[in-house]
Design a protein around this motif. Sequence first.
Motif, PDB file in Angstrom:
ATOM      1  N   SER A  92      46.407  52.538  -6.021  1.00  0.00           N
ATOM      2  CA  SER A  92      45.040  52.025  -6.155  1.00  0.00           C
ATOM      3  C   SER A  92      44.816  51.236  -7.434  1.00  0.00           C
ATOM      4  N   LEU A  93      45.820  51.181  -8.301  1.00  0.00           N
ATOM      5  CA  LEU A  93      45.588  50.477  -9.568  1.00  0.00           C
ATOM      6  C   LEU A  93      46.856  49.813 -10.078  1.00  0.00           C
ATOM      7  N   PRO A  94      46.848  48.475 -10.232  1.00  0.00           N
ATOM      8  CA  PRO A  94      48.020  47.802 -10.802  1.00  0.00           C
ATOM      9  C   PRO A  94      48.283  48.326 -12.217  1.00  0.00           C
ATOM     10  N   GLY A  95      49.552  48.499 -12.542  1.00  0.00           N
ATOM     11  CA  GLY A  95      49.905  49.014 -13.875  1.00  0.00           C
ATOM     12  C   GLY A  95      50.323  50.468 -13.825  1.00  0.00           C
ATOM     13  N   ILE A  96      49.939  51.150 -12.763  1.00  0.00           N
ATOM     14  CA  ILE A  96      50.376  52.552 -12.641  1.00  0.00           C
ATOM     15  C   ILE A  96      51.679  52.576 -11.865  1.00  0.00           C
ATOM     16  N   GLU A  97      52.719  53.088 -12.490  1.00  0.00           N
ATOM     17  CA  GLU A  97      54.065  53.023 -11.906  1.00  0.00           C
ATOM     18  C   GLU A  97      54.335  54.186 -10.976  1.00  0.00           C
TER      19      GLU A  97
END
Length: 276
Positions: free
Chosen positions: A112-117
């Motif tokens: 749900s969130l870009p940047g969370i790997e």
Amino acid sequence: MPKVVHSKIRELESKARVIRRHIVEMTSRAASGHPGGSLSCADILTVLYFHKMRHDPKHPEWPDRDRFVLSKGHAAPALYAVLAESGYFPVAYLKTLRQIGSSLQGHPDMLSLPGIEMTTGSLGQGLSAAVGICLGGRIDKKKFRVYAVVGDGESQEGQIWEAAMSAGHHKVDNLTVILDHNKLQIDGKVEDIKGVQPIADKWRAFRWNVIENVNGHDVSALIGALDKAEKNSGSPSIIIAETVKGKGVSFMEWNNSFHGKAPSKEELERAIKELE
Ligand SMILES: Cc1ncc(C[n+]2csc(CCOP(=O)(O)OP(=O)(O)O)c2C)c(N)n1
Ligand SMILES: [Mg+2]
């Protein structure tokens, strides 16, 4: 590696204060969340996102980026704060923490969130994912490094040690783990509930390069330890970061009641004053 200049250190210290303000504001507004464990890793995440890691908020999928896994996923407010301050999404969006429909759920969600790997929150799992990402990078002949933050209470999970054994065996030297050694877990002292000491010896026994006695709130010490880990080859590295749960807000420090409780409005005002 050139010596980090004084002004850069000051800049990181002041960024960490901004991150701490976001953490207390966000959780207070949401009236829930985990401020204690978020504050304890605020300096670690600040140094990673604003100094150490190669990443590009405009291209979150850049294949050569360094990766970060927050294995102690309940410290999501700290991660959201560094992502917002880095430019992955607008800082104003932090206000939506834990609201229905927001991408900023109580624990990080990679879908749900870009940047969370990696999606985390179920303690013990994130480290295994980090080891897998490292092995994938090796197969693809990529140069990126993977960083993971693990809690000391989290270290009671059996899966941590399976991952540790795999990484040691496979000589996963593109991995740096930072242990947030704040000596407290959800409802008491780690050593009273289920002791993990001697923690450095345990990691050594699993064939890790151990960098111990690092002040987890000292930006220069963290940079030095991260640089050492990067230079090490043939084994994964762990930095044992000595931290204080609730660090930065006097009445939250060493106070386990703020593990999973947000500051009230009045407490928020006091906290912000201390963090200015
Ligand atoms: C598998 C699992 N069991 C229990 C929990 C509930 N829980 C959330 S945080 C926490 C304590 C973790 O302690 P620690 O790793 O020391 O975190 P920190 O002190 O850094 O907040 C627990 C038991 C969880 N998230 N996942
Ligand atoms: Mg802890």
